[in-house]
Design a protein around this motif. Sequence first.
Motif, PDB file in Angstrom:
ATOM      1  N   GLY A 222       0.733  -1.140   0.505  1.00 15.67           N
ATOM      2  CA  GLY A 222       0.084   0.193   0.148  1.00 15.67           C
ATOM      3  C   GLY A 222       0.918   1.411   0.085  1.00 15.67           C
ATOM      4  N   LEU A 223       1.933   1.196   0.014  1.00 16.43           N
ATOM      5  CA  LEU A 223       2.831   2.179  -0.104  1.00 16.43           C
ATOM      6  C   LEU A 223       2.879   2.812  -1.366  1.00 16.43           C
ATOM      7  N   ARG A 224       2.622   4.441  -1.589  1.00 17.93           N
ATOM      8  CA  ARG A 224       2.738   4.426  -2.702  1.00 17.93           C
ATOM      9  C   ARG A 224       3.388   6.227  -2.570  1.00 17.93           C
ATOM     10  N   GLY A 225       3.082   6.510  -3.635  1.00 15.06           N
ATOM     11  CA  GLY A 225       3.953   7.867  -4.098  1.00 15.06           C
ATOM     12  C   GLY A 225       3.153   8.679  -4.378  1.00 15.06           C
ATOM     13  N   ILE A 226       3.735  10.041  -4.459  1.00 20.16           N
ATOM     14  CA  ILE A 226       2.585  11.283  -4.212  1.00 20.16           C
ATOM     15  C   ILE A 226       3.425  12.475  -4.488  1.00 20.16           C
ATOM     16  N   ARG A 227       3.671  12.629  -6.016  1.00 20.91           N
ATOM     17  CA  ARG A 227       4.766  13.284  -6.929  1.00 20.91           C
ATOM     18  C   ARG A 227       4.208  15.368  -6.515  1.00 20.91           C
ATOM     19  N   GLY A 228       5.473  15.510  -6.129  1.00 24.95           N
ATOM     20  CA  GLY A 228       5.091  17.201  -5.686  1.00 24.95           C
ATOM     21  C   GLY A 228       6.440  17.159  -6.946  1.00 24.95           C
ATOM     22  N   GLU A 229       6.348  19.452  -7.454  1.00 22.06           N
ATOM     23  CA  GLU A 229       6.353  19.718  -7.571  1.00 22.06           C
ATOM     24  C   GLU A 229       7.242  21.072  -7.228  1.00 22.06           C
ATOM     25  N   VAL A 230       8.232  21.619  -7.483  1.00 21.67           N
ATOM     26  CA  VAL A 230       8.418  23.314  -6.589  1.00 21.67           C
ATOM     27  C   VAL A 230       9.340  23.456  -7.676  1.00 21.67           C
ATOM     28  N   VAL A 231       9.709  24.947  -7.218  1.00 17.15           N
ATOM     29  CA  VAL A 231      10.219  25.849  -8.376  1.00 17.15           C
ATOM     30  C   VAL A 231      10.598  26.509  -7.154  1.00 17.15           C
ATOM     31  N   ARG A 232      12.895  26.643  -7.025  1.00 18.95           N
ATOM     32  CA  ARG A 232      13.515  27.959  -6.429  1.00 18.95           C
ATOM     33  C   ARG A 232      13.049  29.109  -7.134  1.00 18.95           C
ATOM     34  N   VAL A 233      13.719  30.284  -6.582  1.00 14.49           N
ATOM     35  CA  VAL A 233      13.886  30.588  -7.301  1.00 14.49           C
ATOM     36  C   VAL A 233      14.957  32.081  -6.557  1.00 14.49           C
ATOM     37  N   HIS A 234      16.103  32.999  -7.147  1.00 13.18           N
ATOM     38  CA  HIS A 234      16.651  34.714  -6.703  1.00 13.18           C
ATOM     39  C   HIS A 234      16.062  35.676  -7.133  1.00 13.18           C
ATOM     40  N   ALA A 235      14.856  35.411  -6.122  1.00 11.39           N
ATOM     41  CA  ALA A 235      14.438  37.248  -6.112  1.00 11.39           C
ATOM     42  C   ALA A 235      15.089  38.242  -5.521  1.00 11.39           C
ATOM     43  N   PRO A 236      16.003  38.416  -5.703  1.00 11.03           N
ATOM     44  CA  PRO A 236      15.957  40.176  -4.937  1.00 11.03           C
ATOM     45  C   PRO A 236      15.960  41.251  -3.856  1.00 11.03           C
ATOM     46  N   GLU A 237      14.666  41.998  -5.666  1.00 10.74           N
ATOM     47  CA  GLU A 237      13.674  42.217  -5.054  1.00 10.74           C
ATOM     48  C   GLU A 237      12.796  42.183  -5.068  1.00 10.74           C
ATOM     49  N   VAL A 238      12.497  40.857  -4.110  1.00 14.84           N
ATOM     50  CA  VAL A 238      11.489  40.689  -3.317  1.00 14.84           C
ATOM     51  C   VAL A 238      11.451  39.645  -1.864  1.00 14.84           C
ATOM     52  N   THR A 239      10.983  40.796  -0.142  1.00 13.07           N
ATOM     53  CA  THR A 239      11.526  40.853   0.569  1.00 13.07           C
ATOM     54  C   THR A 239      10.208  40.379   1.201  1.00 13.07           C
ATOM     55  N   LEU A 240      10.069  38.339   1.385  1.00 12.19           N
ATOM     56  CA  LEU A 240       8.937  38.408   2.214  1.00 12.19           C
ATOM     57  C   LEU A 240       9.260  37.672   3.905  1.00 12.19           C
ATOM     58  N   ALA A 241       8.721  37.603   5.093  1.00 11.73           N
ATOM     59  CA  ALA A 241       9.609  37.599   6.682  1.00 11.73           C
ATOM     60  C   ALA A 241       8.457  36.250   6.943  1.00 11.73           C
ATOM     61  N   ARG A 242       8.029  35.780   5.741  1.00 12.91           N
ATOM     62  CA  ARG A 242       7.388  34.569   6.302  1.00 12.91           C
ATOM     63  C   ARG A 242       7.012  33.605   5.019  1.00 12.91           C
ATOM     64  N   PRO A 243       6.203  32.639   5.446  1.00 18.18           N
ATOM     65  CA  PRO A 243       6.265  31.397   4.496  1.00 18.18           C
ATOM     66  C   PRO A 243       4.304  32.456   4.113  1.00 18.18           C
ATOM     67  N   THR A 244       4.253  32.497   2.482  1.00 20.07           N
ATOM     68  CA  THR A 244       3.022  32.857   2.205  1.00 20.07           C
ATOM     69  C   THR A 244       2.052  32.185   0.989  1.00 20.07           C
ATOM     70  N   ARG A 245       1.326  31.700   1.288  1.00 20.95           N
ATOM     71  CA  ARG A 245       0.396  30.677   0.512  1.00 20.95           C
ATOM     72  C   ARG A 245      -0.960  31.871   0.194  1.00 20.95           C
ATOM     73  N   LEU A 246      -0.598  31.240  -1.387  1.00 26.45           N
ATOM     74  CA  LEU A 246      -2.187  31.950  -1.771  1.00 26.45           C
ATOM     75  C   LEU A 246      -3.309  31.348  -2.625  1.00 26.45           C
ATOM     76  N   VAL A 247      -4.366  31.832  -1.468  1.00 25.61           N
ATOM     77  CA  VAL A 247      -5.462  30.483  -2.037  1.00 25.61           C
ATOM     78  C   VAL A 247      -5.719  30.569  -3.413  1.00 25.61           C
ATOM     79  N   HIS A 248      -6.462  29.305  -4.128  1.00 24.16           N
ATOM     80  CA  HIS A 248      -6.703  29.541  -5.395  1.00 24.16           C
ATOM     81  C   HIS A 248      -7.845  28.632  -5.270  1.00 24.16           C
ATOM     82  N   PRO A 249      -8.839  28.451  -6.590  1.00 21.67           N
ATOM     83  CA  PRO A 249      -9.926  27.344  -7.063  1.00 21.67           C
ATOM     84  C   PRO A 249      -9.259  26.116  -6.878  1.00 21.67           C
ATOM     85  N   ARG A 250      -7.809  25.796  -7.614  1.00 21.09           N
ATOM     86  CA  ARG A 250      -7.437  24.496  -8.745  1.00 21.09           C
ATOM     87  C   ARG A 250      -6.208  24.525  -7.554  1.00 21.09           C
ATOM     88  N   TYR A 251      -5.577  25.725  -6.735  1.00 20.04           N
ATOM     89  CA  TYR A 251      -4.709  24.889  -6.016  1.00 20.04           C
ATOM     90  C   TYR A 251      -4.094  25.995  -5.050  1.00 20.04           C
TER      91      TYR A 251
END
Length: 372
Positions: A222-251
């Motif tokens: 019964g052990l199975r894989g759930i695929r995840g996909e991520v992008v890593r970026v370097h954005a010197p123009e953006v500063t965020l103090a904490r993880p931010t989540r965007l609500v979206h109807p699909r994801y």
Amino acid sequence: MLIADDMHTLTPRSSITILGAGLLGRLLATSLARQGHRVTVHEAGGPDGEGSAGRVAAAMVAPLAESIVAEPNLVRMGQYALTRWPQLIAPLPAPVFWQQNGTLIVWHRQDAPEAARLRATFEHTRGAVAGLPAMQPLDAAGVAAAEPALAGRFSQGLLLPGEGQIDNRQLYAALLQDMQAHGVALHWHSAHTPEDFQPGQAGQPDWVLDCRGLGARGQWQGLRGIRGEVVRVHAPEVTLARPTRLVHPRYALYVAPKQDHHFVIGATEIETDDLSPMSVRSALELLSALYTVHSGFAEARITELSTQCRPTLADNQPAIRLLAPRVLQLNGLYRHGFMLAPAVHDAALELLAQGSSPLARQFDMHLQGLTP
């Protein structure tokens, strides 16, 4: 069926073989070596952990945010992790970024109904799990105060206080250094199964701990894989103090800021163990949604497009089981690896030391062939 009577306990200077050098394998190797045991690790991949789901993850410890897909006992394990991660990091020989500034959830006006549904889920979780801090509704000024970079971009949001994140790449490297410093015998590109050992016999380890994740599919039905996909970026123009989540109807897009303006972005979760490269569609969806969070990401440099499969059991819960006398298997961290790993690690150490685990009982952790 094995029963608790088959459970032996460690003696001083026990010999322990660990299969798999992902998140749990490295944590257990360092902890057991620090206790004075003789530890050997066999890993099918290399020292960077390239085959490990934990290396690709955003490494957020967000029990309330994850309650949209996590049962209450997993949320409680996440609360426990918020306390344990600083303790686990403290003795490591290299610095590991740890941040506990909470999680910010934002949405565009057209997604307000989905945001209301999420808020109701969070309220239900807070009623079911004691000790979760109250979420803070934010208007436009509140969003701007919490994240100045998002000022004027969102008229509403939710702040989930106290949630955290860790730099998984730094953690893997620091755990590797710690294993080396404490004399762990490391065997890279060395794929093994529990059947390759006869623990307790002459010339064999006293214990085998199987932490191979999806590598254990041959032994764990019964052990199975759930695929995840991520992008890593370097954005010197953006500063965020904490993880931010965007609500979206699909994801639900997440943006996890690491040090020096590096960001990990992800959302996808697919029922497959396909490890092929990211699709164009996934990349476009992730990057398009990222741009709506902050236009400064348009000039970000993409440093990595990653895919990995999270080891997941039938009920999406972690489990520890006694596969055979002196053979312990740990698996099923699913998408919650950094939330669940400290509790699973500590429960395993209790089982090895005393043959039972009060911590596993506290968290309703699934134990097979074992006494809580």
